[in-house]
Write a protein that holds these residues in place. Structure first.
Motif, mmCIF file in Angstrom:
data_model
loop_
_atom_site.group_PDB
_atom_site.id
_atom_site.type_symbol
_atom_site.label_atom_id
_atom_site.label_comp_id
_atom_site.label_asym_id
_atom_site.label_seq_id
_atom_site.Cartn_x
_atom_site.Cartn_y
_atom_site.Cartn_z
ATOM 1 N N PHE A 194 42.178 43.499 38.751
ATOM 2 C CA PHE A 194 41.867 44.769 38.092
ATOM 3 C C PHE A 194 41.498 44.552 36.621
ATOM 4 C CE2 PHE A 194 43.194 48.649 35.788
ATOM 5 C CZ PHE A 194 42.280 49.542 36.355
ATOM 6 N N GLN A 195 42.230 43.676 35.925
ATOM 7 C CA GLN A 195 41.933 43.385 34.523
ATOM 8 C C GLN A 195 40.566 42.720 34.381
ATOM 9 O OE1 GLN A 195 45.375 40.989 33.690
ATOM 10 N NE2 GLN A 195 46.580 42.729 32.929
ATOM 11 N N VAL A 196 40.212 41.865 35.335
ATOM 12 C CA VAL A 196 38.905 41.205 35.323
ATOM 13 C C VAL A 196 37.794 42.230 35.539
ATOM 14 C CG1 VAL A 196 37.443 39.549 36.558
ATOM 15 C CG2 VAL A 196 39.793 38.948 35.999
ATOM 16 N N VAL A 197 37.973 43.122 36.507
ATOM 17 C CA VAL A 197 36.971 44.163 36.767
ATOM 18 C C VAL A 197 36.827 45.072 35.548
ATOM 19 C CG1 VAL A 197 36.469 46.215 38.170
ATOM 20 C CG2 VAL A 197 37.201 44.096 39.270
ATOM 21 N N ARG A 213 43.801 30.462 36.185
ATOM 22 C CA ARG A 213 44.577 30.796 34.991
ATOM 23 C C ARG A 213 45.717 31.760 35.304
ATOM 24 N NH1 ARG A 213 40.926 33.357 31.508
ATOM 25 N NH2 ARG A 213 42.646 33.617 30.083
ATOM 26 N N LEU A 214 45.509 32.686 36.232
ATOM 27 C CA LEU A 214 46.576 33.614 36.608
ATOM 28 C C LEU A 214 47.744 32.843 37.225
ATOM 29 C CD1 LEU A 214 47.663 36.510 37.009
ATOM 30 C CD2 LEU A 214 46.488 36.514 39.215
ATOM 31 N N HIS A 215 47.441 31.923 38.112
ATOM 32 C CA HIS A 215 48.505 31.161 38.772
ATOM 33 C C HIS A 215 49.163 30.162 37.824
ATOM 34 C CE1 HIS A 215 47.946 33.028 42.621
ATOM 35 N NE2 HIS A 215 46.645 32.885 42.483
ATOM 36 N N ALA A 216 48.402 29.613 36.889
ATOM 37 C CA ALA A 216 49.005 28.732 35.877
ATOM 38 C C ALA A 216 49.996 29.521 35.020
ATOM 39 C CB ALA A 216 47.927 28.100 35.000
ATOM 40 N N SER A 254 36.024 38.129 30.699
ATOM 41 C CA SER A 254 35.125 38.844 31.604
ATOM 42 C C SER A 254 34.188 39.766 30.839
ATOM 43 C CB SER A 254 35.927 39.653 32.621
ATOM 44 O OG SER A 254 36.734 38.794 33.386
ATOM 45 N N ALA A 255 34.714 40.435 29.829
ATOM 46 C CA ALA A 255 33.875 41.314 29.015
ATOM 47 C C ALA A 255 32.771 40.521 28.320
ATOM 48 C CB ALA A 255 34.729 42.052 27.986
ATOM 49 N N THR A 256 33.114 39.351 27.817
ATOM 50 C CA THR A 256 32.149 38.525 27.093
ATOM 51 C C THR A 256 31.016 38.070 28.000
ATOM 52 O OG1 THR A 256 33.907 37.745 25.623
ATOM 53 C CG2 THR A 256 31.890 36.429 25.703
ATOM 54 N N VAL A 293 33.594 32.178 35.357
ATOM 55 C CA VAL A 293 34.607 32.552 34.366
ATOM 56 C C VAL A 293 35.533 33.629 34.931
ATOM 57 C CG1 VAL A 293 34.947 33.689 32.125
ATOM 58 C CG2 VAL A 293 33.279 31.847 32.355
ATOM 59 N N MET A 294 34.975 34.627 35.590
ATOM 60 C CA MET A 294 35.803 35.706 36.137
ATOM 61 C C MET A 294 36.688 35.212 37.270
ATOM 62 S SD MET A 294 33.252 38.911 36.200
ATOM 63 C CE MET A 294 32.522 39.623 34.765
ATOM 64 N N TYR A 295 36.157 34.350 38.115
ATOM 65 C CA TYR A 295 36.961 33.783 39.193
ATOM 66 C C TYR A 295 38.108 32.957 38.623
ATOM 67 C CZ TYR A 295 38.356 30.975 43.185
ATOM 68 O OH TYR A 295 39.083 30.357 44.155
#
Length: 171
Positions: free
Chosen positions: A151-154, A113-116, A74-76, A105-107
């Motif tokens: 939260f980590q994505v934001v 990826r979170l659920h995987a 997300s930062a990138t 990418v953020m979604y």
């Protein structure tokens, strides 16, 4: 001959003119790429400290892992989109492409990826409970730190924007 054509095409897109003193392999100063790489590196570096804060242990390997706080993906992409918006304007087609890419990418980071990662966590738990004679009982554990919480994505997105803003001021 192909190198000259490629170099001419790249310089035409970038809005610069080729220089006879610049070798073909030299990357020109490109603020969006530099901002994106800087945001990625800073996010990965910060993971050491956020891991320490959460787990009270220093783990330098976190700099090379995906997942965790803040999201380096997300930062990138947010640094890339913000820098393009600063340079080209928010009405440019290039900015629109960068924003759509950043949203995807953020979604993906907070969704698929979170659920995987959560599925990998459950599968690892199941494998640990297998009897020792089972063929999968000695399987290497799956990586379960793949995705990010919203939260980590934001946080990663904000970090990318801050890096883009600071890089713009240093130019």
């Amino acid at each position: 001959m192909n190198k000259v054509i490629i170099m001419a095409d790249v310089t035409a897109v970038a809005g610069t003119t080729p220089s006879s003193s610049t070798p073909a392999f030299f990357l020109p100063f490109n603020l969006p790429i530099l901002s994106a790489f800087m945001a990625f590196a800073l996010a990965q570096f910060l993971k050491i400290f956020t891991t320490w804060y959460k787990e009270r242990k220093w783990d330098s390997k976190r700099m090379l892992d995906s997942g965790g706080m803040p999201s380096s993906h997300s930062a990138t992409v947010s640094a890339l989109a913000a820098t393009i918006g600063i340079q080209e304007g928010t009405g440019s087609p290039v900015f629109a492409i960068a924003v759509v890419l950043a949203c995807i990418v953020m979604y993906d980071a907070s969704g698929v990826r979170l659920h995987a990662g959560r599925q990998a966590e459950l599968l690892n738990q199941i494998v640990c409970e297998l009897p020792p004679e089972h063929p999968l009982s000695n399987a290497r554990p799956l990586r379960d730190s793949l995705g990010h919480t919203p939260f980590q994505v934001v946080a990663g997105g904000l970090l990318g924007y801050i890096v883009a803003f600071l890089m713009r001021n240093s130019n």
